[in-house]
Motif scaffolding. Structure first.
Motif, PDB file in Angstrom:
ATOM      1  N   GLU A   1     -10.415  10.142 -17.715  1.00  0.00           N
ATOM      2  CA  GLU A   1     -11.410   9.680 -16.748  1.00  0.00           C
ATOM      3  C   GLU A   1     -11.199   8.208 -16.405  1.00  0.00           C
ATOM      4  O   GLU A   1     -11.287   7.803 -15.237  1.00  0.00           O
ATOM      5  CB  GLU A   1     -12.811   9.894 -17.304  1.00  0.00           C
ATOM      6  N   ARG A   2     -10.931   7.398 -17.418  1.00  0.00           N
ATOM      7  CA  ARG A   2     -10.707   5.965 -17.167  1.00  0.00           C
ATOM      8  C   ARG A   2      -9.465   5.745 -16.308  1.00  0.00           C
ATOM      9  O   ARG A   2      -9.474   4.931 -15.378  1.00  0.00           O
ATOM     10  CB  ARG A   2     -10.570   5.221 -18.499  1.00  0.00           C
ATOM     11  N   LEU A   3      -8.405   6.457 -16.625  1.00  0.00           N
ATOM     12  CA  LEU A   3      -7.163   6.261 -15.888  1.00  0.00           C
ATOM     13  C   LEU A   3      -7.255   6.793 -14.469  1.00  0.00           C
ATOM     14  O   LEU A   3      -6.743   6.169 -13.524  1.00  0.00           O
ATOM     15  CB  LEU A   3      -6.013   6.932 -16.634  1.00  0.00           C
ATOM     16  N   LEU A   4      -7.901   7.936 -14.290  1.00  0.00           N
ATOM     17  CA  LEU A   4      -8.057   8.479 -12.940  1.00  0.00           C
ATOM     18  C   LEU A   4      -8.934   7.583 -12.084  1.00  0.00           C
ATOM     19  O   LEU A   4      -8.677   7.412 -10.888  1.00  0.00           O
ATOM     20  CB  LEU A   4      -8.643   9.891 -13.013  1.00  0.00           C
ATOM     21  N   ALA A   5      -9.968   7.004 -12.679  1.00  0.00           N
ATOM     22  CA  ALA A   5     -10.819   6.086 -11.917  1.00  0.00           C
ATOM     23  C   ALA A   5     -10.029   4.871 -11.450  1.00  0.00           C
ATOM     24  O   ALA A   5     -10.319   4.285 -10.400  1.00  0.00           O
ATOM     25  CB  ALA A   5     -12.014   5.650 -12.772  1.00  0.00           C
ATOM     26  N   ARG A   6      -9.006   4.506 -12.199  1.00  0.00           N
ATOM     27  CA  ARG A   6      -8.239   3.302 -11.878  1.00  0.00           C
ATOM     28  C   ARG A   6      -7.081   3.587 -10.924  1.00  0.00           C
ATOM     29  O   ARG A   6      -6.734   2.746 -10.083  1.00  0.00           O
ATOM     30  CB  ARG A   6      -7.698   2.702 -13.180  1.00  0.00           C
ATOM     31  N   TYR A   7      -6.474   4.759 -11.032  1.00  0.00           N
ATOM     32  CA  TYR A   7      -5.200   4.986 -10.342  1.00  0.00           C
ATOM     33  C   TYR A   7      -5.186   6.168  -9.368  1.00  0.00           C
ATOM     34  O   TYR A   7      -4.166   6.401  -8.735  1.00  0.00           O
ATOM     35  CB  TYR A   7      -4.092   5.233 -11.380  1.00  0.00           C
ATOM     36  N   SER A   8      -6.268   6.935  -9.250  1.00  0.00           N
ATOM     37  CA  SER A   8      -6.172   8.187  -8.496  1.00  0.00           C
ATOM     38  C   SER A   8      -6.103   7.988  -6.987  1.00  0.00           C
ATOM     39  O   SER A   8      -5.645   8.880  -6.270  1.00  0.00           O
ATOM     40  CB  SER A   8      -7.360   9.096  -8.837  1.00  0.00           C
ATOM     41  N   ARG A   9      -6.521   6.827  -6.482  1.00  0.00           N
ATOM     42  CA  ARG A   9      -6.511   6.603  -5.038  1.00  0.00           C
ATOM     43  C   ARG A   9      -5.679   5.372  -4.712  1.00  0.00           C
ATOM     44  O   ARG A   9      -5.819   4.340  -5.377  1.00  0.00           O
ATOM     45  CB  ARG A   9      -7.937   6.436  -4.517  1.00  0.00           C
ATOM     46  N   PRO A  10      -4.842   5.439  -3.688  1.00  0.00           N
ATOM     47  CA  PRO A  10      -4.022   4.270  -3.335  1.00  0.00           C
ATOM     48  C   PRO A  10      -4.885   3.150  -2.776  1.00  0.00           C
ATOM     49  O   PRO A  10      -5.837   3.393  -2.028  1.00  0.00           O
ATOM     50  CB  PRO A  10      -3.059   4.828  -2.285  1.00  0.00           C
ATOM     51  N   GLU A  11      -4.555   1.939  -3.169  1.00  0.00           N
ATOM     52  CA  GLU A  11      -5.257   0.754  -2.690  1.00  0.00           C
ATOM     53  C   GLU A  11      -4.230  -0.313  -2.336  1.00  0.00           C
ATOM     54  O   GLU A  11      -3.153  -0.385  -2.937  1.00  0.00           O
ATOM     55  CB  GLU A  11      -6.194   0.197  -3.771  1.00  0.00           C
ATOM     56  N   PRO A  12      -4.542  -1.182  -1.343  1.00  0.00           N
ATOM     57  CA  PRO A  12      -3.688  -2.361  -1.142  1.00  0.00           C
ATOM     58  C   PRO A  12      -3.677  -3.192  -2.426  1.00  0.00           C
ATOM     59  O   PRO A  12      -4.735  -3.555  -2.953  1.00  0.00           O
ATOM     60  CB  PRO A  12      -4.373  -3.096   0.019  1.00  0.00           C
ATOM     61  N   THR A  13      -2.505  -3.462  -2.938  1.00  0.00           N
ATOM     62  CA  THR A  13      -2.389  -4.073  -4.262  1.00  0.00           C
ATOM     63  C   THR A  13      -1.452  -5.264  -4.219  1.00  0.00           C
ATOM     64  O   THR A  13      -0.363  -5.195  -3.643  1.00  0.00           O
ATOM     65  CB  THR A  13      -1.857  -3.038  -5.279  1.00  0.00           C
TER      66      THR A  13
ATOM     67  N   TYR B   1       0.885  -1.167   0.000  1.00  0.00           N
ATOM     68  CA  TYR B   1       0.000   0.000   0.000  1.00  0.00           C
ATOM     69  C   TYR B   1       0.917   1.209   0.000  1.00  0.00           C
ATOM     70  O   TYR B   1       1.623   1.472   0.970  1.00  0.00           O
ATOM     71  CB  TYR B   1      -0.900  -0.007   1.240  1.00  0.00           C
ATOM     72  N   ASP B   2       0.927   1.938  -1.131  1.00  0.00           N
ATOM     73  CA  ASP B   2       1.885   3.021  -1.289  1.00  0.00           C
ATOM     74  C   ASP B   2       1.157   4.230  -1.864  1.00  0.00           C
ATOM     75  O   ASP B   2       0.661   4.194  -2.996  1.00  0.00           O
ATOM     76  CB  ASP B   2       3.012   2.583  -2.229  1.00  0.00           C
ATOM     77  N   THR B   3       1.061   5.307  -1.091  1.00  0.00           N
ATOM     78  CA  THR B   3       0.375   6.496  -1.580  1.00  0.00           C
ATOM     79  C   THR B   3       1.094   7.125  -2.762  1.00  0.00           C
ATOM     80  O   THR B   3       0.480   7.828  -3.569  1.00  0.00           O
ATOM     81  CB  THR B   3       0.245   7.536  -0.449  1.00  0.00           C
ATOM     82  N   ALA B   4       2.392   6.873  -2.875  1.00  0.00           N
ATOM     83  CA  ALA B   4       3.143   7.421  -4.007  1.00  0.00           C
ATOM     84  C   ALA B   4       2.779   6.744  -5.319  1.00  0.00           C
ATOM     85  O   ALA B   4       3.097   7.256  -6.394  1.00  0.00           O
ATOM     86  CB  ALA B   4       4.643   7.294  -3.751  1.00  0.00           C
TER      87      ALA B   4
END
Length: 737
Positions: A665-677, A478-481
């Motif tokens: 819009e598609r890319l921001l929906a996918r990457y704009s918020r950090p998630e455990p990955t 989980y990395d906010t960067a």
């Protein structure tokens, strides 16, 4: 190694293959390797192999790297002794999957004949080649060979008497009844006569030669000689076709064109096999959802009466109030709306149409000639209302078509970009939010991100799930960067550095006859020949009454529009080298009142020599998710694209959507918020060998880690293969919608 098989494409016996065979090898000759070579196993001791395919996520995109296979051998494979194994020879690595068999021990009845066959009946019938291994013991020395469906598959092998001997044979796909043929007539023993030979079979096993795990070409060999044990230690390196793609120069691409056509154009210069995506033809919309029809987009309501016999006819007993219909849509999707209208009697009248807000205005025509207006829009709610307003006391016919515009309709811009083919494929993929990759068989493919997961990786064993795989290690972070909430596009394009050509124009006709074709030939090429290979003609037109204007389009065929009085139209034809491009055709529409001619006015004629292009690179954006930026801090990324921002010719209407905003819009929906990955998963392929052939670049898998489940796309696959071990590591990224 029993779980994989390494093969090389080798010349067949008794044929000569150009650039492959030795000069004294055969009297027969074939011109192509298609008929002169076959895949042959590299049979020797291997101490290990590693395979790397695919790539990794880089910022907002995916970078496909050169795939490699590294194999180590002890003796056996020596390019000094074997001239057929050398750099440039194709190789592939196959997975082997065990096939269940029910034969454990088999004793054949005494056979009095000198030639007989014993069938192994329970090998499953599939199209996948199989290697069958068993142990045979005979009472007298015998020759044995494999055959299937009556065709010999192997040469005879001598089996000594009273000794268990291992016999191995390769059976082609679809041949499910391999037979062992026995022959002892070539070496009779004294006193043997016609005495039967007893036969015993045990330990039958079969493996399927699954889909390739890697396909490429040998790059180099290295041989080290060890004086202590008098052995040779050989290492071999092979690269896949991405190496050739990355070394293929590419300067640019024409356009504008849909992204499917862009990939087709690029892949035509590809040095390896490829499968181009299905294209959308100008008038073929099988790949979009047409929502036309009242039962789909809602009934017309309001004070305008709809004749039951003609549900799209609006009758003349109307009050002049608006007529509307409610259209179900999906918020956030892009739609194309076309509204057509014709007035049955009387002079043209103004009418308006709107979708919850003013959309467009147009002048309805007389008679049966339709007037269409269109718009591309993105609704922010799940229903919109289409409203049409026209004066009362008239009889109108109205038609509306709503098309759900899929991402497949995106346009790629013309590009001047001096780079390699791999970079151009990356740019095209980034622009349409798709992916390209080299599959296990060495073929370039394009992925739109669809399909179901082919495997379910979990840290909790599930006996009831046939796709379940227990992983041995998972990289979870989980990395906010890693979040991206500000996007810019480094957009590649091109501009024409053409020059104006002074060409005296012939006089345009001052009047146009009613209902006949009139051609204006702009200049006489016999008097003023064109020296440029391509040119572009532009002129402003104005007419006194509705007139159809046609010109020769560079793609071939006539294209045009209806010019209405009261405004100037700029018409551009080209760039093209076709002589027809110097002409415009006119035809007045029916119903011109008060005379038989139409007045035509022209201005600003220009002719330019074109076709000499230079790069025109710009930055699009920034596109920002302000809420995410306020929460996590601004995290900016730039993506290379070739997005068309103009209005290319399109049979759907008068323009294209804002593709940069759609992509952002598609890319921001996918990457704009950090998630455990979960970014990587490692598993033991020996525990589930049937899963390995199912995995390829851009296939989907699901991963569960401590209750967190994510659906991901494979972007990289690594194999670490040892004589008794086989571990696979897959690199993952968020799955596309």
């Amino acid at each position: 190694m029993s779980h994989v098989r390494l093969e090389a494409l080798q010349p067949l016996d008794d044929v000569f293959v150009l650039d492959r065979s030795t000069l004294d090898g055969s009297e027969s000759m074939v011109l192509t390797s298609r008929y002169g070579t076959e895949w042959q196993g590299i049979e020797c001791d291997s101490t290990g192999m590693t395979v790397t395919r695919g790539g990794s996520r880089q910022g907002l995109g995916t970078k496909i790297d050169v795939g490699s296979l590294n194999a180590s051998f002890v003796d056996g494979v020596n390019p000094v002794d074997d001239p057929d194994l050398r750099p440039g020879v194709p190789v592939r690595l196959l997975a082997e999957v065990e096939v269940p068999t029910s034969i454990a021990t088999f004793i054949a009845p005494a056979n009095p004949f000198t030639y007989s066959a014993t069938a192994i009946w329970d090998v499953p019938d599939t199209d996948i080649p199989k290697r069958i291994t068993l142990e045979v013991r005979v009472s007298r020395a015998t020759d044995v060979r494999w055959a299937s469906n009556g065709y010999a598959l192997e040469d005879y092998q001598r089996i000594p008497a009273n000794t268990w001997t291992t016999v191995t044979g390769l059976v082609a796909g679809g041949w499910n009844r391999p037979n062992l043929y026995f022959n002892r007539g070539d070496f009779p023993y004294e006193g043997d006569g016609d005495q039967p030979v007893s036969l015993e079979i045990r330990n039958v096993s079969a493996v399927e030669l699954g889909s390739p795990l890697f396909t490429g070409s040998i790059d180099k060999f290295r041989v080290n000689y060890d004086k202590q044990d008098d052995r040779s230690y050989i290492s071999m390196t092979a690269f896949d076709g991405v190496a050739r793609i990355a070394s293929t120069p590419r300067n640019g691409a024409d356009g504008p064109e849909r992204w499917q056509a862009r990939f087709d154009r690029l892949l035509k210069s590809c040095p390896v096999p490829y499968v181009a995506p299905d294209q959308i033809e100008e008038d073929d919309w099988d790949n979009v959802e047409n929502l036309d029809g009242a039962e789909q987009i809602g009934e017309w309501t309001g004070s305008w009466y709809i004749d039951p016999g003609y549900p799209e006819i609006l009758n003349d007993n109307v009050s002049g109030a608006a007529c509307s219909r409610v259209i179900p849509v999906e918020a956030g999707r892009v739609y194309y709306l076309r509204v057509g209208m014709a007035v049955e009697t009387g002079s043209p009248l103004d009418a308006t149409a709107s979708i919850d807000a003013p959309l467009t205005e147009w002048q309805a025509s007389n008679g049966t000639f339709w007037v269409n207006r269109s718009v591309i829009f993105r609704p922010m709610k799940d229903t919109v209302t289409l409203t049409v307003q026209a004066p009362a006391g008239r009889r109108y016919q109205i038609d509306s078509t709503l098309i759900d515009v899929r991402p497949r309709a995106l346009w790629a811009a013309p590009v001047v970009h001096d780079s390699d083919l791999a970079s151009h494929l990356d740019i095209a993929a980034n622009s349409a939010d798709v992916g390209w990759y080299l599959d296990r068989e060495g073929t370039v493919r394009i992925s739109e991100g669809g399909g179901d997961p082919v495997a379910h990786f979990s840290d909790v064993h599930d006996e009831g799930d046939p796709l379940h795989v227990c992983y041995t290690e998972a990289d979870v972070s989980y990395d906010t960067a890693e979040a991206t909430n500000t996007i810019r596009f480094a957009n590649h394009g091109r501009k024409d550095n053409g020059t104006d050509i002074p060409v005296p124009a012939t006089a345009a006709p001052a009047t146009l006859p009613l209902s006949t074709w009139t051609t204006w030939q702009i200049w006489d090429t016999n008097v003023y020949p064109m020296t440029a290979s391509k040119w572009e003609v532009s002129v402003d037109l104005r007419v006194s009454h509705p007139t159809s204007v046609y010109w020769w389009h560079p793609e071939g065929g006539n294209y045009g529009f209806v010019a209405w009085p009261g405004r100037w139209y700029t018409v551009t034809n080209g760039p093209t080298g076709n002589l027809l491009s110097r002409s415009f055709d006119f035809r007045p529409t029916n119903g011109v009142p008060g005379g038989t001619t139409v007045s035509l006015y022209t201005r600003n004629l220009s002719v330019r020599a074109v076709g000499k292009y230079e790069a025109d690179d710009t930055t699009l954006g920034a596109f920002i998710d302000h809420a995410a930026a306020a929460t996590w801090g601004e995290r900016a990324e730039e993506l290379e694209t070739a997005i068309e921002t103009g209005t290319p010719y399109d049979s759907l209407g008068e323009g294209i959507e804002d593709q940069a905003a759609w992509l952002a819009e598609r890319l921001l929906a996918r990457y704009s918020r950090p998630e455990p990955t979960v970014s990587k998963v490692t598993f033991d392929a020996m525990e589930c060998p049937d899963i390995a052939p199912q995995l390829d670049i851009h296939t989907k898998v699901s991963v569960t880690h401590r209750g967190l489940t994510q659906t991901s796309t494979i972007v990289g696959i690594d194999h670490d293969i040892r004589p008794d071990d086989w571990f696979i590591t897959i690199t993952l990224q968020e799955a596309r919608n």
